[in-house]
Design a protein around this motif. Structure first.
Motif, PDB file in Angstrom:
ATOM      1  N   THR A  45       0.806  -1.237   0.000  1.00  0.00           N
ATOM      2  CA  THR A  45       0.000   0.000   0.000  1.00  0.00           C
ATOM      3  C   THR A  45       0.835   1.283   0.000  1.00  0.00           C
ATOM      4  O   THR A  45       0.554   2.188  -0.794  1.00  0.00           O
ATOM      5  CB  THR A  45      -0.976  -0.005   1.193  1.00  0.00           C
ATOM      6  OG1 THR A  45      -1.784  -1.183   1.119  1.00  0.00           O
ATOM      7  CG2 THR A  45      -1.856   1.234   1.193  1.00  0.00           C
ATOM      8  N   HIS A 148      -4.325  -7.335  10.679  1.00  0.00           N
ATOM      9  CA  HIS A 148      -3.025  -7.156  11.355  1.00  0.00           C
ATOM     10  C   HIS A 148      -2.483  -5.757  11.103  1.00  0.00           C
ATOM     11  O   HIS A 148      -2.831  -5.102  10.125  1.00  0.00           O
ATOM     12  CB  HIS A 148      -2.026  -8.239  10.954  1.00  0.00           C
ATOM     13  CG  HIS A 148      -1.336  -8.041   9.642  1.00  0.00           C
ATOM     14  ND1 HIS A 148      -1.721  -8.699   8.489  1.00  0.00           N
ATOM     15  CD2 HIS A 148      -0.279  -7.271   9.293  1.00  0.00           C
ATOM     16  CE1 HIS A 148      -0.923  -8.346   7.499  1.00  0.00           C
ATOM     17  NE2 HIS A 148      -0.039  -7.477   7.960  1.00  0.00           N
ATOM     18  N   ALA A 150       1.394  -3.549  11.609  1.00  0.00           N
ATOM     19  CA  ALA A 150       2.828  -3.841  11.736  1.00  0.00           C
ATOM     20  C   ALA A 150       2.993  -5.325  11.398  1.00  0.00           C
ATOM     21  O   ALA A 150       2.453  -5.790  10.404  1.00  0.00           O
ATOM     22  CB  ALA A 150       3.329  -3.465  13.126  1.00  0.00           C
TER      23      ALA A 150
HETATM   24  C1  6PG Z   1       4.472  -5.299   6.354  1.00  0.00           C
HETATM   25  C2  6PG Z   1       3.650  -4.133   6.829  1.00  0.00           C
HETATM   26  C3  6PG Z   1       2.277  -4.611   7.159  1.00  0.00           C
HETATM   27  C4  6PG Z   1       1.413  -4.039   6.072  1.00  0.00           C
HETATM   28  C5  6PG Z   1       0.141  -4.827   5.932  1.00  0.00           C
HETATM   29  C6  6PG Z   1      -0.648  -4.373   4.693  1.00  0.00           C
HETATM   30  O1  6PG Z   1       5.676  -5.372   6.665  1.00  0.00           O
HETATM   31  O2  6PG Z   1       3.874  -6.103   5.613  1.00  0.00           O
HETATM   32  O3  6PG Z   1       4.202  -3.300   7.698  1.00  0.00           O
HETATM   33  O4  6PG Z   1       1.771  -4.225   8.395  1.00  0.00           O
HETATM   34  O5  6PG Z   1       1.124  -2.692   6.338  1.00  0.00           O
HETATM   35  O6  6PG Z   1       0.493  -6.186   5.793  1.00  0.00           O
HETATM   36  O7  6PG Z   1       0.108  -4.784   3.589  1.00  0.00           O
HETATM   37  P1  6PG Z   1      -0.378  -4.427   2.092  1.00  0.00           P
HETATM   38  O8  6PG Z   1      -0.231  -2.942   1.970  1.00  0.00           O
HETATM   39  O9  6PG Z   1       0.590  -5.163   1.208  1.00  0.00           O
HETATM   40  O10 6PG Z   1      -1.801  -4.873   1.969  1.00  0.00           O
END
Ligand code: 6PG
Length: 249
Positions: A45, A148, A150
């Motif tokens: 993201t 989730h 972090a």
């Molecule tokens: C990581 C991130 C995690 C991420 C979420 C959303 O290391 O993967 O810090 O917390 O923000 O998993 O991931 P996407 O943006 O890929 O959906």
């Protein structure tokens, strides 16, 4: 706890708005102090935010006063395609003028149990303090489809409530070791911005922010900046199930 929800037509417009927030805060802070800290998340993201910062805002801020930290990191070398630091380096740091000493990456290549101790020391030494804890001026968070935040996954909420500043975590399906900040550090941030986009997040966004949300059910639900303000920057796709009952501020 006050959540401020802002819904944007597209992920690009959201990222552009958040980039402006970040740069404006750096500029404002620069008038009063010579240190500004940002904690970044990884995943897909924030890639668009990082690209906008690197491509369009490289000259818009005095990056010399900005120190970058991470909310979590995958336990891989910095050049690995999975590295959160590596993603930010390519999109931002290689395009702005910032001292290497301002980049406080989590060393994913090190032994996780050793690195959590080293990173905690670095956080205590470098980041400012609030409530006796390291403090970030801005923390950028993503959210997984499972809620989730972090690298604190459902069922591992004990990591959120840890007394440590950071801990070793594990991805539930890949088993990949991660290093994650704890909730007390995330919630100690002066400003927290969730950045959530895409239709694949609509269900979880509605479960957490919708009318029927049962707060504290997911790790992401536990995030509440000590100031009580957590900003949720969401695009229309991710907000699709929220209906019009949610007021965008
Ligand atoms: C990581 C991130 C995690 C991420 C979420 C959303 O290391 O993967 O810090 O917390 O923000 O998993 O991931 P996407 O943006 O890929 O959906």
């Amino acid at each position: 706890m006050e959540r401020r929800i802002k819904i944007f037509p597209t992920a690009f417009i959201l990222a552009e708005s958040l980039a402006n927030v970040i740069v404006n805060k750096i500029t404002t802070a620069g008038r009063k102090k010579s240190f500004f800290s940002i904690a970044l998340s990884g995943g897909k993201t924030p890639g668009i935010l990082f690209s906008i910062l690197g491509d369009h805002f490289s000259a818009a801020a005095d990056w010399r006063l900005v120190h970058f930290f991470w909310v979590d990191e995958r336990c891989v070398p910095p050049g690995d395609h999975d590295s959160n630091y590596g993603m930010a380096k390519a999109a931002i740091f290689d395009k702005i003028s910032i001292p290497d000493s301002n980049i406080h990456r989590i060393r994913g290549e090190e032994d996780p149990n050793t690195e959590v101790l080293r990173y905690a020391r670095e956080l205590n030494k470098i980041a400012g303090k609030k409530n006796g804890l390291p403090v970030f001026d801005i923390t950028i968070l993503g959210m997984g489809e499972d809620g989730h935040v972090a690298s604190i996954f459902p069922g591992n909420e004990f990591l959120f409530f840890s007394d440590e500043l950071c801990s070793v975590a594990e991805h539930p399906s890949s088993g990949q070791k991660r290093i994650t900040l704890s909730g007390k550090l995330i919630n100690n941030s002066r400003d927290i911005y969730f950045m959530v986009t895409g239709k694949n997040k609509a269900t979880i966004v509605n479960e957490i922010l919708g009318e029927e949300s049962t707060v504290k059910r997911y790790p992401s639900s536990l995030v509440a900046g000590n100031a009580g303000k957590t900003y949720w920057y969401i695009d229309m796709e991710a907000a699709a199930l929220l209906g019009n009952k949610i007021q965008s501020y």
